[in-house]
Design a protein around this motif. Sequence first.
Motif, PDB file in Angstrom:
ATOM      1  N   GLN A   1       0.872  -1.008  -0.042  1.00 58.87           N
ATOM      2  CA  GLN A   1      -0.018  -0.076  -0.053  1.00 58.87           C
ATOM      3  C   GLN A   1       1.100   1.409   0.136  1.00 58.87           C
ATOM      4  OE1 GLN A   1      -3.206   0.103   2.609  1.00 58.87           O
ATOM      5  NE2 GLN A   1      -3.303  -2.257   2.170  1.00 58.87           N
ATOM      6  N   TYR A   2       1.911   1.394  -0.136  1.00 57.29           N
ATOM      7  CA  TYR A   2       3.040   2.227   0.396  1.00 57.29           C
ATOM      8  C   TYR A   2       3.513   2.687  -0.767  1.00 57.29           C
ATOM      9  CZ  TYR A   2       1.311   2.726   5.062  1.00 57.29           C
ATOM     10  OH  TYR A   2       0.308   2.091   6.332  1.00 57.29           O
ATOM     11  N   ARG A   3       4.809   3.069  -1.080  1.00 55.19           N
ATOM     12  CA  ARG A   3       5.643   3.549  -1.987  1.00 55.19           C
ATOM     13  C   ARG A   3       6.984   3.302  -1.092  1.00 55.19           C
ATOM     14  NH1 ARG A   3       8.353   7.162  -5.593  1.00 55.19           N
ATOM     15  NH2 ARG A   3       7.081   9.399  -4.890  1.00 55.19           N
ATOM     16  N   ILE A   4       7.799   2.430  -1.531  1.00 53.21           N
ATOM     17  CA  ILE A   4       8.560   2.710  -0.190  1.00 53.21           C
ATOM     18  C   ILE A   4       9.521   2.392  -1.140  1.00 53.21           C
ATOM     19  CG2 ILE A   4      10.326   0.209   1.082  1.00 53.21           C
ATOM     20  CD1 ILE A   4       7.647   0.100   1.764  1.00 53.21           C
ATOM     21  N   LEU A   5      10.272   3.478  -0.896  1.00 51.34           N
ATOM     22  CA  LEU A   5      12.365   3.604  -1.659  1.00 51.34           C
ATOM     23  C   LEU A   5      13.358   2.950  -0.957  1.00 51.34           C
ATOM     24  CD1 LEU A   5      11.293   7.324  -2.548  1.00 51.34           C
ATOM     25  CD2 LEU A   5      11.490   5.322  -4.490  1.00 51.34           C
TER      26      LEU A   5
END
Length: 305
Positions: A190-194
């Motif tokens: 659900q998250y944009r993880i960098l």
Amino acid sequence: MQSKSNSGQSQASYRDLTENEIADFARDGVICLRGLYSSEWVERLAKELDTIRERGVLGTGIKVDGSYYEWLQNDVIRDFVLFGPTAKPVAQALSTQRLNFFYDQVFIKEKLGGKGTPWHHDHTFWPLEGSQIASVWTAMEPVTASGSALEFVAGSHLWGKKFEAVGVGGSVPSNDKVEALPDIDANRDQYRILSWELEPGDALLFNAMILHGSRPNSAALTRRAITTRWTGDDVRYKPIEGVVRELWPHDLKGGDAISGSLYPQILPCLLDAEVGQRLNGPIAPDAVRLEAFVTSLKGRIAAAM
Ligand SMILES: O=C(O)CCC(=O)C(=O)O
């Protein structure tokens, strides 16, 4: 491109950030600066991080995987902070005229099992208010996903939420109303993880409100990292009730602009009144505060066993 300080020494130069990098920092809350630090800086810092690792937190002999405020006693870290190439890109990313140094923090993740860092954002740990606050993290060895690379939730600095301050040692008080952290690991999709794989000399510049953390180090390489923390024009001191965080005394009261020998101005120039004492030699922590810190740390370690 060098700026002279009142103390007659210069900040090392780095290229200007591009407009894209500044926009990425504003949108995502984190950018990767490849080759920010020279191999000479990496070599000098790596040696000091090994010494710090051996001497334990603040030289107390207590090994808690890191240390902090080392710049006040360690001359290589002092020079890295006062004269290294970090301040200018941070000031550009934060769009601030004045940049003060807040503190440095060392993170050691031992090979084959060093603990990860729980998801958190930094702001709620600190006696500060304001938005122009950032950190720069760099490691002494190549950083891989299995080697405890930092991870960031892109854009989480813009959520307008303040989360409980949960660090490696558990939850600590904040100066604000905080809410429970979301379970990021259970909902990673659900998250944009960098995250970045890094070479020595590369650095990550990130906003104090961005959620970040690292997984345990399962690689065969100990990960030695140092973060420097910086504040800009809009930042004010805001004590955390009942917490004596700084082991070095200072005169800041709630609402004061960040300044003084503990949190000196770096840009536009160093001020002799703030850094003169430190340039003359190490500054030891207040003995009474250090003793209280050691007692409380030993208590926390015993409670966790
Ligand atoms: O090195 C790590 O795992 C944690 C670093 C971190 O949380 C920070 O520098 O704010």
